[in-house]
Design a protein around this motif. Structure first.
Motif, mmCIF file in Angstrom:
data_model
loop_
_atom_site.group_PDB
_atom_site.id
_atom_site.type_symbol
_atom_site.label_atom_id
_atom_site.label_comp_id
_atom_site.label_asym_id
_atom_site.label_seq_id
_atom_site.Cartn_x
_atom_site.Cartn_y
_atom_site.Cartn_z
ATOM 1 N N PHE A 20 35.493 34.618 52.089
ATOM 2 C CA PHE A 20 35.177 33.640 51.064
ATOM 3 C C PHE A 20 35.958 33.882 49.797
ATOM 4 O O PHE A 20 36.342 34.997 49.479
ATOM 5 C CB PHE A 20 33.682 33.550 50.759
ATOM 6 C CG PHE A 20 32.880 34.769 51.039
ATOM 7 C CD1 PHE A 20 32.243 34.916 52.255
ATOM 8 C CD2 PHE A 20 32.756 35.758 50.075
ATOM 9 C CE1 PHE A 20 31.486 36.045 52.516
ATOM 10 C CE2 PHE A 20 31.996 36.881 50.325
ATOM 11 C CZ PHE A 20 31.364 37.041 51.549
ATOM 12 N N LYS A 21 36.195 32.733 49.133
ATOM 13 C CA LYS A 21 37.002 32.767 47.915
ATOM 14 C C LYS A 21 36.092 32.720 46.705
ATOM 15 O O LYS A 21 35.109 31.984 46.689
ATOM 16 C CB LYS A 21 37.949 31.560 47.900
ATOM 17 C CG LYS A 21 38.904 31.527 46.710
ATOM 18 C CD LYS A 21 39.876 30.341 46.787
ATOM 19 C CE LYS A 21 40.790 30.290 45.578
ATOM 20 N NZ LYS A 21 41.593 29.049 45.516
ATOM 21 N N ILE A 22 36.439 33.535 45.722
ATOM 22 C CA ILE A 22 35.748 33.462 44.441
ATOM 23 C C ILE A 22 36.782 33.203 43.347
ATOM 24 O O ILE A 22 37.967 33.521 43.503
ATOM 25 C CB ILE A 22 34.963 34.757 44.146
ATOM 26 C CG1 ILE A 22 35.881 35.977 44.241
ATOM 27 C CG2 ILE A 22 33.784 34.891 45.100
ATOM 28 C CD1 ILE A 22 35.219 37.251 43.773
ATOM 29 N N VAL A 70 40.460 36.093 46.222
ATOM 30 C CA VAL A 70 40.236 35.920 44.787
ATOM 31 C C VAL A 70 41.303 35.041 44.143
ATOM 32 O O VAL A 70 42.505 35.257 44.333
ATOM 33 C CB VAL A 70 40.250 37.297 44.060
ATOM 34 C CG1 VAL A 70 39.829 37.118 42.606
ATOM 35 C CG2 VAL A 70 39.335 38.284 44.764
ATOM 36 N N HIS A 71 40.831 34.060 43.384
ATOM 37 C CA HIS A 71 41.716 33.316 42.471
ATOM 38 C C HIS A 71 41.692 34.091 41.158
ATOM 39 O O HIS A 71 40.703 34.055 40.425
ATOM 40 C CB HIS A 71 41.208 31.886 42.279
ATOM 41 C CG HIS A 71 42.048 31.085 41.326
ATOM 42 N ND1 HIS A 71 42.579 29.863 41.658
ATOM 43 C CD2 HIS A 71 42.463 31.327 40.054
ATOM 44 C CE1 HIS A 71 43.277 29.383 40.629
ATOM 45 N NE2 HIS A 71 43.219 30.261 39.637
ATOM 46 N N ALA A 72 42.783 34.801 40.893
ATOM 47 C CA ALA A 72 42.801 35.754 39.782
ATOM 48 C C ALA A 72 43.625 35.220 38.609
ATOM 49 O O ALA A 72 44.854 35.291 38.610
ATOM 50 C CB ALA A 72 43.361 37.091 40.272
ATOM 51 N N VAL A 109 44.890 35.517 46.230
ATOM 52 C CA VAL A 109 45.614 34.329 46.704
ATOM 53 C C VAL A 109 46.643 33.861 45.676
ATOM 54 O O VAL A 109 46.639 34.276 44.524
ATOM 55 C CB VAL A 109 44.621 33.176 47.044
ATOM 56 C CG1 VAL A 109 43.741 33.556 48.221
ATOM 57 C CG2 VAL A 109 43.778 32.789 45.841
ATOM 58 N N HIS A 110 47.502 33.016 46.125
ATOM 59 C CA HIS A 110 48.543 32.312 45.346
ATOM 60 C C HIS A 110 49.097 33.122 44.162
ATOM 61 O O HIS A 110 48.961 32.736 43.000
ATOM 62 C CB HIS A 110 48.085 30.926 44.906
ATOM 63 C CG HIS A 110 46.732 30.803 44.270
ATOM 64 N ND1 HIS A 110 46.316 31.585 43.231
ATOM 65 C CD2 HIS A 110 45.707 29.950 44.518
ATOM 66 C CE1 HIS A 110 45.097 31.214 42.865
ATOM 67 N NE2 HIS A 110 44.711 30.229 43.645
ATOM 68 N N ILE A 111 49.779 34.206 44.473
ATOM 69 C CA ILE A 111 50.361 35.046 43.411
ATOM 70 C C ILE A 111 51.719 34.466 43.014
ATOM 71 O O ILE A 111 52.531 34.093 43.862
ATOM 72 C CB ILE A 111 50.476 36.499 43.889
ATOM 73 C CG1 ILE A 111 49.057 37.028 44.151
ATOM 74 C CG2 ILE A 111 51.188 37.364 42.852
ATOM 75 C CD1 ILE A 111 49.021 38.321 44.881
#
Ligand code: DUC
Ligand code: ZN
Ligand code: ZN
Length: 486
Positions: free
Chosen positions: A151-153, A183-185, A239-241
């Motif tokens: 799961f994504k947070i 993680v969307h960081a 994710v998406h770095i």
């Protein structure tokens, strides 16, 4: 006598570590044999072509309400049709919990939508926006047991972001029940502070979106999420770095032996912030979060894919049309804060990487296979059913013509109505695509029935197993015989 349902003959077959010429035999939707001189009731001639595992896209938003409350332009049919045309045969989109939602209802809803529309196989991740007691102790464990093992947070977006304590709760639950946290960081405060100033100063065009998401906001959030994950010994995938700085933080964490995985996407290899800088609101077509950066950041993403700091290459397909249903709720007056974030990429993810990566000799064919399929399947618990050409695996295959030239038109098969890659000339295209042994696309023609895609319950992967390593303070607790109850 024909022994198999289907034989793909004479192609050059690439797996995660080897490339060799061989036939592939299929029986009952699975790969039944690899070898020479195999005969089938049906045969596909693949001499001069490459046969690769169908792509696994482990990050895409389909028929999903975004963090800002906008419905994606693609449903499960249009999105998976686009995926199939681009050689992707498995997708893992998100079932998004918004704060008022109970997880079981969210899951049931996405299952119902996908079941009748998807043309390729699919798993699900969850997005967790409300980790309350019920979610953490009952609903998440049931979802995980049913095969939703990731799961994504979010660390940003007003409606989705979690506080550090909530993030730790989610990590502890993932660790206990066997799921991977994505993680969307990005640092929320840094972005919203700058955005507030920009809007106040009247700087509302799309290009200010890229200004507000400073590279430091990505690196800070990655640093913080790694510290949180290390404290509770929870593997994470960021994710998406998009930045040199963010990749460097991951590299350092990996050098310390932490289980921190990184993902990048086509927009960070093939677009830059200059693409967003267009007259009026045209740049909205290129706005995603984090935004594309510059050539140096692109080079860092390529390098990260080569050296393992970045482990998977996904689309982050987030399709919004350039009209009031998507990017431009207020037409020409829409500010960058009001534009839906995201770009389409399900169809072109593989062809872009093949052309600019394999054909341009930046990456090998085996690296391409790992980055587009095998690593996704391994990380998310689908291996060896998906992501590999091996006896027993599903016959999800893409037959590539490595010399076919394709000029990207204004649209692809999805429902976004544009592509950020319009006009590029690619070499190499997946001309025939099979899912479980069935040809679903051949020479640009779709032959897949709506709803043929199957749900994939995923197994716990090695990636999500904790290290079993405690930070000094928690090790001290353990030595006092009063260990922390995660
Ligand atoms: N950013 C996200 O976090 N998700 C969808 C697309 C985007 O740009
Ligand atoms: Zn995100
Ligand atoms: Zn996303």
């Amino acid at each position: 006598m024909a022994d198999f349902d289907l034989v793909i003959r004479g192609g050059t077959v690439a797996a995660e570590n080897t490339t060799r010429p061989c036939d592939i035999a299929v029986r009952d939707g699975r790969i039944a044999a690899l070898g020479e001189g195999l005969r089938g009731k049906r045969e596909i001639e693949a001499r001069g072509k490459l046969v690769l595992p169908g792509g696994v896209d482990s990050h895409c938003h389909i028929e999903q309400l975004s963090g800002m409350g906008v419905m994606a332009a693609d449903d499960f049919y249009t999105a998976t049709v686009a995926a199939a045309h681009g050689g992707t045969t498995t997708v893992i989109p998100f079932c998004a919990q918004h704060r008022a939602d109970a997880l079981p209802a969210v899951l049931a809803d996405y299952h119902a939508r996908a079941r009748e529309k998807a043309v390729v196989d699919y798993g699900f991740h969850l997005i967790i926006a409300n980790p309350d007691e019920q979610t953490l102790t009952t609903d998440l464990p049931s979802a995980i047991a049913a095969g939703v093992r990731s799961f994504k947070i979010f660390m940003t977006y007003d409606r989705m972001r979690l506080m550090d304590e909530q993030i730790l709760d989610v990590m502890a639950s993932a660790r206990r029940h066997g799921a991977l946290v994505m993680v969307h960081a990005e640092n929320h405060g840094m972005i919203s502070w700058l955005a507030g100033r920009m809007v106040k100063q009247g700087n509302t065009a799309p290009r200010y979106h890229a200004i507000c998401h400073t590279r430091g906001s990505e690196a800070e959030a990655i640093q913080r999420i790694i510290a949180l994950a290390e404290m509770v010994d929870c593997p994470i995938l960021i994710v998406h770095i998009s930045t040199i700085e963010g990749i460097e933080v991951i590299r350092q964490a990996r050098a310390r032996g932490l289980k921190v995985y990184g993902e990048t996407c086509p927009q960070y290899l093939f677009l830059t912030a200059k693409d967003i800088d267009r007259p009026g609101v045209l740049g909205a077509a290129f706005c995603c979060s984090p935004p594309p950066r510059d050539e140096a950041a692109q080079a860092a993403c390529w390098q990260g894919l080569k050296d393992g700091a970045l482990h998977v290459y996904s689309s982050d397909h987030a399709p919004y049309r350039m009209d009031a249903t998507g990017k431009l709720p207020k037409g020409e007056k829409t500010t960058f804060k009001e534009m839906a974030n995201g770009v389409p990429g399900l169809e072109l993810r593989l062809p872009l990487l093949f052309s600019y990566g394999v054909n341009a000799k930046r990456i090998s064919l085996e690296e391409f296979v790992r980055l587009t399929a095998t690593n996704h399947a391994k990380t998310y618990g689908l291996y060896p059913r998906k992501g590999v050409i091996a006896v027993g695996s599903d016959a999800d295959l893409a037959i590539w013509d490595p010399e076919k030239r394709v000029k990207i038109g204004p649209t692809t098969h999805d429902n976004t109505g544009y592509t950020p890659y319009e006009g590029r000339e690619l070499t190499g295209w997946p001309v025939t695509v099979l899912s479980r042994g069935e040809v679903i696309v051949d020479e640009g023609k779709l032959s897949a029935k709506r709803g043929r895609g199957q749900f994939l319950a995923r197994a716990p992967s090695d990636a999500l197993q904790p290290l079993g390593r405690q930070v000094p303070e928690l090790a001290q607790l353990t030595s006092w015989n009063t260990p922390l109850q995660l």
